[in-house]
Structures are given as structure tokens and as C-alpha cells.
Design a protein around this motif. Structure first.
Motif, mmCIF file in Angstrom:
data_model
loop_
_atom_site.group_PDB
_atom_site.id
_atom_site.type_symbol
_atom_site.label_atom_id
_atom_site.label_comp_id
_atom_site.label_asym_id
_atom_site.label_seq_id
_atom_site.Cartn_x
_atom_site.Cartn_y
_atom_site.Cartn_z
ATOM 1 N N SER A 210 0.887 -1.081 0.001
ATOM 2 C CA SER A 210 0.137 -0.073 0.020
ATOM 3 C C SER A 210 0.998 1.166 0.041
ATOM 4 C CB SER A 210 -0.785 0.066 1.287
ATOM 5 O OG SER A 210 -1.613 1.255 1.421
ATOM 6 N N THR A 211 0.409 2.241 -0.510
ATOM 7 C CA THR A 211 0.966 3.328 -0.666
ATOM 8 C C THR A 211 0.399 4.576 0.405
ATOM 9 O OG1 THR A 211 -0.270 4.460 -2.406
ATOM 10 C CG2 THR A 211 1.810 3.102 -2.951
ATOM 11 N N GLY A 212 -0.511 4.218 1.018
ATOM 12 C CA GLY A 212 -1.117 4.831 2.149
ATOM 13 C C GLY A 212 -2.068 6.243 1.637
ATOM 14 N N GLY A 213 -1.992 7.381 2.255
ATOM 15 C CA GLY A 213 -2.603 8.405 1.676
ATOM 16 C C GLY A 213 -3.986 8.872 2.514
ATOM 17 N N PRO A 214 -4.773 9.772 2.094
ATOM 18 C CA PRO A 214 -5.929 10.338 3.094
ATOM 19 C C PRO A 214 -7.166 9.511 3.232
ATOM 20 C CG PRO A 214 -5.772 11.569 1.064
ATOM 21 C CD PRO A 214 -4.653 10.503 0.997
ATOM 22 N N ASN A 215 -7.386 8.634 2.201
ATOM 23 C CA ASN A 215 -8.569 8.098 2.366
ATOM 24 C C ASN A 215 -8.618 6.524 2.590
ATOM 25 O OD1 ASN A 215 -9.721 10.409 0.976
ATOM 26 N ND2 ASN A 215 -8.816 10.069 -0.935
ATOM 27 N N GLY A 216 -9.825 5.998 2.993
ATOM 28 C CA GLY A 216 -9.842 4.776 3.257
ATOM 29 C C GLY A 216 -9.064 4.288 4.451
ATOM 30 N N ARG A 217 -8.620 2.898 4.648
ATOM 31 C CA ARG A 217 -8.194 2.376 5.774
ATOM 32 C C ARG A 217 -7.236 1.196 5.416
ATOM 33 N NH1 ARG A 217 -11.264 -1.985 9.710
ATOM 34 N NH2 ARG A 217 -12.302 -0.264 10.431
ATOM 35 N N PHE A 218 -5.911 1.544 6.027
ATOM 36 C CA PHE A 218 -4.718 0.752 5.680
ATOM 37 C C PHE A 218 -3.916 0.388 6.892
ATOM 38 C CE2 PHE A 218 -3.667 5.010 5.086
ATOM 39 C CZ PHE A 218 -2.322 5.287 5.647
ATOM 40 N N TRP A 219 -3.332 -0.841 7.145
ATOM 41 C CA TRP A 219 -2.537 -0.847 8.190
ATOM 42 C C TRP A 219 -1.164 -0.365 7.902
ATOM 43 C CZ3 TRP A 219 -4.396 -3.496 12.512
ATOM 44 C CH2 TRP A 219 -5.750 -4.019 12.350
ATOM 45 N N VAL A 220 -0.345 -0.120 9.148
ATOM 46 C CA VAL A 220 1.134 0.470 8.949
ATOM 47 C C VAL A 220 1.854 -0.714 9.758
ATOM 48 C CG1 VAL A 220 2.709 2.064 9.451
ATOM 49 C CG2 VAL A 220 0.267 2.617 8.310
ATOM 50 N N LEU A 221 2.750 -1.199 9.227
ATOM 51 C CA LEU A 221 3.804 -2.253 9.874
ATOM 52 C C LEU A 221 5.347 -1.980 9.732
ATOM 53 C CD1 LEU A 221 4.105 -5.034 11.250
ATOM 54 C CD2 LEU A 221 4.107 -6.054 9.226
ATOM 55 N N GLY A 233 21.171 -7.546 20.322
ATOM 56 C CA GLY A 233 20.557 -8.249 21.631
ATOM 57 C C GLY A 233 20.072 -7.239 22.586
ATOM 58 N N ASP A 234 19.763 -6.136 21.920
ATOM 59 C CA ASP A 234 19.171 -5.113 22.906
ATOM 60 C C ASP A 234 17.733 -4.735 22.467
ATOM 61 O OD1 ASP A 234 19.206 -2.547 24.153
ATOM 62 O OD2 ASP A 234 21.199 -2.338 23.736
ATOM 63 N N GLN A 235 17.113 -3.510 22.556
ATOM 64 C CA GLN A 235 15.845 -3.206 22.441
ATOM 65 C C GLN A 235 15.509 -2.945 21.022
ATOM 66 O OE1 GLN A 235 13.688 -3.340 24.850
ATOM 67 N NE2 GLN A 235 15.072 -3.274 26.538
ATOM 68 N N TYR A 236 14.221 -3.575 20.676
ATOM 69 C CA TYR A 236 13.477 -3.387 19.444
ATOM 70 C C TYR A 236 11.931 -3.576 19.633
ATOM 71 C CZ TYR A 236 13.227 -8.675 19.477
ATOM 72 O OH TYR A 236 13.072 -9.801 19.729
ATOM 73 N N ALA A 237 11.518 -3.272 18.481
ATOM 74 C CA ALA A 237 9.944 -3.277 18.462
ATOM 75 C C ALA A 237 9.472 -3.820 17.379
ATOM 76 C CB ALA A 237 9.323 -1.866 19.049
ATOM 77 N N ILE A 238 8.098 -4.180 17.539
ATOM 78 C CA ILE A 238 7.283 -4.798 16.231
ATOM 79 C C ILE A 238 6.101 -3.784 16.552
ATOM 80 C CG2 ILE A 238 5.764 -6.324 15.331
ATOM 81 C CD1 ILE A 238 8.459 -7.880 17.498
ATOM 82 N N ALA A 239 5.842 -3.063 15.420
ATOM 83 C CA ALA A 239 4.842 -1.889 15.406
ATOM 84 C C ALA A 239 4.092 -1.947 14.392
ATOM 85 C CB ALA A 239 5.517 -0.602 15.484
ATOM 86 N N LEU A 240 2.457 -2.290 14.827
ATOM 87 C CA LEU A 240 1.231 -2.211 14.020
ATOM 88 C C LEU A 240 0.492 -1.123 14.345
ATOM 89 C CD1 LEU A 240 -0.020 -3.873 11.720
ATOM 90 C CD2 LEU A 240 -0.994 -5.291 13.560
ATOM 91 N N ALA A 241 -0.150 -0.589 13.256
ATOM 92 C CA ALA A 241 -1.196 0.570 13.411
ATOM 93 C C ALA A 241 -2.186 0.389 12.529
ATOM 94 C CB ALA A 241 -0.597 1.907 13.562
ATOM 95 N N LEU A 242 -3.280 0.869 12.792
ATOM 96 C CA LEU A 242 -4.465 0.760 11.786
ATOM 97 C C LEU A 242 -4.736 2.193 11.559
ATOM 98 C CD1 LEU A 242 -6.778 -0.379 10.033
ATOM 99 C CD2 LEU A 242 -8.256 -0.306 11.990
ATOM 100 N N ILE A 243 -4.586 2.929 10.213
ATOM 101 C CA ILE A 243 -5.008 4.208 10.019
ATOM 102 C C ILE A 243 -6.139 4.218 9.265
ATOM 103 C CG2 ILE A 243 -4.159 6.007 8.894
ATOM 104 C CD1 ILE A 243 -1.383 5.540 9.462
ATOM 105 N N GLU A 244 -7.206 4.995 9.607
ATOM 106 C CA GLU A 244 -8.389 5.316 8.800
ATOM 107 C C GLU A 244 -8.610 6.855 8.573
ATOM 108 O OE1 GLU A 244 -12.153 2.684 9.142
ATOM 109 O OE2 GLU A 244 -12.260 4.382 10.772
ATOM 110 N N CYS A 420 1.164 14.340 10.716
ATOM 111 C CA CYS A 420 0.508 13.775 9.644
ATOM 112 C C CYS A 420 0.729 12.646 9.009
ATOM 113 C CB CYS A 420 0.586 15.148 8.540
ATOM 114 S SG CYS A 420 -0.428 14.829 6.971
ATOM 115 N N PHE A 421 -0.262 11.871 9.046
ATOM 116 C CA PHE A 421 -0.205 10.196 8.579
ATOM 117 C C PHE A 421 -1.068 10.104 7.170
ATOM 118 C CE2 PHE A 421 0.803 9.915 12.864
ATOM 119 C CZ PHE A 421 1.923 9.083 13.064
ATOM 120 N N SER A 422 -1.224 11.183 6.484
ATOM 121 C CA SER A 422 -2.361 10.994 5.101
ATOM 122 C C SER A 422 -1.465 11.244 3.943
ATOM 123 C CB SER A 422 -3.436 12.004 5.416
ATOM 124 O OG SER A 422 -2.958 13.614 5.338
ATOM 125 N N LYS A 423 -0.087 11.464 3.895
ATOM 126 C CA LYS A 423 0.600 11.813 2.631
ATOM 127 C C LYS A 423 1.505 10.642 2.076
ATOM 128 C CE LYS A 423 -0.894 16.127 3.001
ATOM 129 N NZ LYS A 423 -1.844 16.668 1.989
#
Length: 459
Positions: A210-221, A233-244, A420-423
Motif C-alpha cells: 500500500s502507498t497509504g494516503g488520506p482516504n480509506g483504511r490501511f495498516w502500517v507495519l 541483543g538490545d531493545q527493538y519493537a514490532i509496531a502495527l497501527a491501523l490508519i483510517e 500527519c499520516f495522510s501523505k
């Protein structure tokens, strides 16, 4: 307007109202509201409200206040209680599975010199874990919501895995993915009827286009945020968000090396690994790693321990509510900053820290674990000011922003504007840098310090 304690006496619910609300919520869907202690507790507790609004397409406020009528308020909040509940549950389970996957891969990397570490075009390392997590999360989301309904924007692509000389690496990734998906029933999810083939794994990874954008729903991983921390062997994270419609509406952070207990943070990661090996995973003191999550406009954020070996996950798996720190005195506050100097100015943040009276040593942490630290109350401030030419990516911030805000904190750019997460895949229009704080008082002081010192910086 949500019910608050000062005017509670004037808004006592009648038995008829309680009956109507319980009917409308539909308790047959108990698994969808299990992340909250009780429905009435949500409706009758004091709710914290962020001082800033989120933007749709960066500038448009999208959340209107509820009506003054008590019954309408409760009806609205009961509907909000159900909103995104299924998505949050599936996302938390998928990230939890990814955490266990990463723990196994990291142990393998640390125990021997491995060819499982590659290099990407930007010279940052990428491991088997990145591709395996992306394939696993993509497959789980597609199975839960229908492949035609799932759109994902993620960091990794399949180019390196698709080359002729990468077949051995692809086989390792495929084996890792199938090991992870075989555990799906432990989480109440469906496993594949047969192990995925290499082509099916490539398909799951490549679906994240996906290329994201201002419309609709998409996941960000971000499958493994802080890969340098991962391979060390240090800190890290798995990050998942839903953008609508350009706004993050839920976020999940998996932090496999971030202990549930704050006191464990004083020990070096290598020492904690030794303690973890010596401690039975069925022991109550075994608490290596956690999953943190939140849903927009709930006013609550949650943390659950990683699943013990051999145990079955029962949503919400011993989750407890987390809140940001109440410290607003800069001399007592702790601030986080990135470990890597390549995309962050430590000298500028050090100058800001001194100017506002921060005296504690900075907590330098790989990855979005910094967001988790603030949401849990382990630190109060996160500042990041990228060097010229570096563009922030949405997968490095989306999940963390939701979690901090719902835990009671504030996240903006250095001009005080919502991110801003819509661009597309980048945080376009970012004003100088990113500032996350546990409260408005500290946030305002940091913003003021940036304004006062920016012109003298070299950024």
C-alpha cells in the motif's frame, strides 16, 4: 460530554437507562469488550482528554463532542467501546506471535555467527525476522478480515528474497514463518491447513504494498523497528497501527526485550538474558517482554506480558492499564532519544535538555520502545530532531503516537501540530522534529525551548 465526577450527582442513571444500555451493547460479544474492566466503569470514570486534536488530512478535526444528554452520551460511548475492538484483538495477537518469533530468531543470531543478517540499500541491517514478521502479520490479518479487505504499508519488500542467490535465505524465512503460524491456535487464531510454500510467503510479504494516503483504511507495519538493537541483543519493537482516513485509530507495540517490571530496566540486556534463561518461564518472576496497545478515543492504554511457553492466550492475557508519568518538574524528568546519531542530533537535544532544566541522563533506546517508555511512565520526554535530508516514516511513529495519547500524553511536531499520516509513507510537512511528553506542562516548555534555540542550530 463524558460523565465526570464533579457532575455525577446530577447524572444518575435510572434502571430503565441501565437496561437499555446493556441491551444495546450486546453482551454476547463479551470477547470484544474484555480489554475493559467493565462497561459501567468506563462510562462513570473521569476521562482524560488531549489538549490537541488529531487532524484528518493534517488540518481537519474529525472528532466532535458528544451531546449533553446523559443517555445519548452513554449510547455514543457504548458504540465507541465496540469500534475497532475486533481489529485491536487480532492486531495484538498477531504482534504477540511476532514477538515470540523474534525472540527465537534473536537467540539464534546471538548464539552463533549467522548469515541471517543482510544489508538494505540504506545500509541498515535486515534479518530473517523482518521478512518473517511481515509475512506472518500479513497472513494473520488477511485471514481474519479477508485478503480483499486488508491493505498494508510496510518497510520490507521481496526484491532481495526473490533473487536467485537468495533461495537459501528464503527457505529459512519460510521455515520461520511456518513455525510461527503453527502457534496460531494458541492465540485463538486459525493456522494454515498446510505449511506455506516459499511462493506463498513471498506473496504475503509483497501484499504489503500500500502507498497509504488520506482516504480509506490501511495498516502500517514496521516488522522489526530498531534492527541494530535486534542484532546486538538490545531493545527493538514490532509496531502495527491501523490508519483510517489519515488518522491512526489503533496501535500495538511489541517489545520483546522490554520487561514488564520497571526495576528490571536498571540491568543490562545481557544480564537480563542470563536471568531469563535461568528462570523458569512458568515462574511469576519471568516477565521478559510485553505487548502494549491502545485504541483511539478510549482514554486507556494496556500492557500484557508475553505468553509463557506452553500456555494458551486468553484475551486480554493478564493485561493491565498503563498511564504516563505525573512528573512535570523538568529537574525530575527523564528524556529519551535515539541511539543512532545518523538520523538524530544528540547535541541539539542535549542543549534543549539543559535549557529547560533536565538534569537526568538521557535514556537512549533503540526503536519505538521510547514510546512505550513514556506511555508506561518510565520516562517523560522523547525528542527527535533529524538531520537535514532525513525523512521520518509513518511506520516509525503511528503505533506509538496512539498509545502515548491514550495513556494521557501528548505527541506533536516541534511546532505543536499533530503528526500527519495522510501523505503516504512519510511524515510530510513535519515542523523541525517530533516531541512526545507525558503531559502538557513539559510539552510546552520543550516547544518554547525549540523556538528559542532553533535559529542557532545547524539542523
Amino acid at each position: 460530554m463524558p460523565i465526570s465526577f464533579p457532575n455525577l450527582a446530577n447524572q444518575i442513571l435510572s434502571p430503565h437507562a441501565l437496561s437499555r444500555i446493556s441491551t444495546e451493547i450486546n453482551f454476547n460479544h463479551h470477547h470484544r469488550v474484555a480489554i475493559f474492566p467493565s462497561i459501567l466503569q468506563i462510562n462513570l470514570r473521569s476521562r482524560s482528554v488531549n489538549n490537541h486534536t488529531s487532524r484528518r488530512n493534517c488540518n481537519q478535526a474529525i472528532f466532535a463532542a458528544a451531546t449533553e444528554d446523559c443517555s445519548d452520551t452513554l449510547e455514543f460511548e457504548s458504540m465507541e467501546l465496540e469500534k475497532y475492538a475486533e481489529e485491536l484483538e487480532v492486531a495484538a495477537k498477531a504482534v504477540h506471535m511476532a514477538c515470540l518469533l523474534c525472540q527465537r530468531v534473536q537467540e539464534s543470531l546471538l548464539s552463533k555467527s549467522s548469515d541471517q543478517v543482510q544489508s538494505k540499500d540504506d545500509n541498515s541491517p535486515v534479518t530473517v525476522a523482518d521478512w518473517s514478521v511481515q509475512a506472518t502479520v500479513s497472513w494473520v490479518l488477511s485471514q481474519a478480515f479477508g485478503i480483499q479487505n486488508v491493505s498494508i504499508i510496510a518497510e520490507e519488500d521481496v526484491q532481495a528474497l526473490s533473487e536467485n542467490d537468495a533461495f537459501g535465505l528464503l527457505e529459512v524465512v519460510t521455515k520461520t514463518v511456518n513455525e510461527s503460524l503453527s502457534e496460531a491456535p494458541r492465540f485463538g487464531l486459525r493456522a494454515p491447513p498446510s505449511p506455506l510454500s516459499t511462493s506463498e510467503v513471498l506473496e504475503a510479504i509483497s501484499k504489503c504494498n500500500s502507498t497509504g494516503g488520506p482516504n480509506g483504511r490501511f495498516w502500517v507495519l514496521d516488522p522489526v523497528d530498531g534492527t541494530l538493537g535486534f542484532v546486538r541483543g538490545d531493545q527493538y519493537a514490532i509496531a502495527l497501527a491501523l490508519i483510517e482516513h489519515g488518522e491512526p485509530v489503533l496501535g500495538v507495540l511489541g517489545c520483546p526485550n522490554y520487561p514488564m517490571k520497571k526495576e528490571w530496566l536498571s540491568y543490562h540486556n545481557s544480564y537480563r538474558r542470563i536471568i531469563s534463561r535461568l528462570t523458569s518461564e512458568t515462574s511469576e518472576s519471568w516477565d521478559k517482554g510485553c505487548v502494549i496497545y491502545a485504541r483511539k478515543r478510549s482514554g486507556r492504554a494496556w500492557m500484557q506480558p508475553l505468553l509463557h511457553k506452553g500456555k494458551t492466550f486468553v484475551w486480554p492475557n493478564s493485561a493491565r492499564e498503563i498511564k504516563v508519568s505525573t512528573i512535570d518538574n523538568p529537574s525530575l524528568a527523564t528524556f529519551c532519544e535515539p541511539v543512532e546519531k545518523a538520523n538524530s542530533s544528540h547535541s541539539f537535544t542535549a542543549g534543549l535538555a539543559h535549557s529547560v532544566g533536565l538534569r537526568n541522563q538521557p535514556l537512549r533506546v533503540y526503536s519505538m520502545v521510547k514510546y512505550a517508555a513514556i506511555a508506561r511512565g518510565d520516562a517523560e520526554i522523547f525528542m527527535k530532531f533529524a538531520r537535514a535530508g532525513y525523512k521520518e516514516k509513518i511506520w516509525d511513529h503511528a503505533a506509538g503516537v496512539v498509545i502515548i495519547q491514550e495513556a494521557g500524553g501528548v505527541v506533536t511536531d516541534a511546532g505543536g501540530h499533530p503528526l500527519c499520516f495522510s501523505k503516504g509513507m512519510y511524515l510530510e510537512g513535519l515542523d523541525r522534529g517530533i516531541i512526545a511528553c507525558s503531559g502538557a506542562t513539559l510539552h510546552e516548555k520543550i516547544i518554547g525551548a525549540v523556538d528559542a534555540s532553533w535559529n542557532s542550530s545547524s539542523l
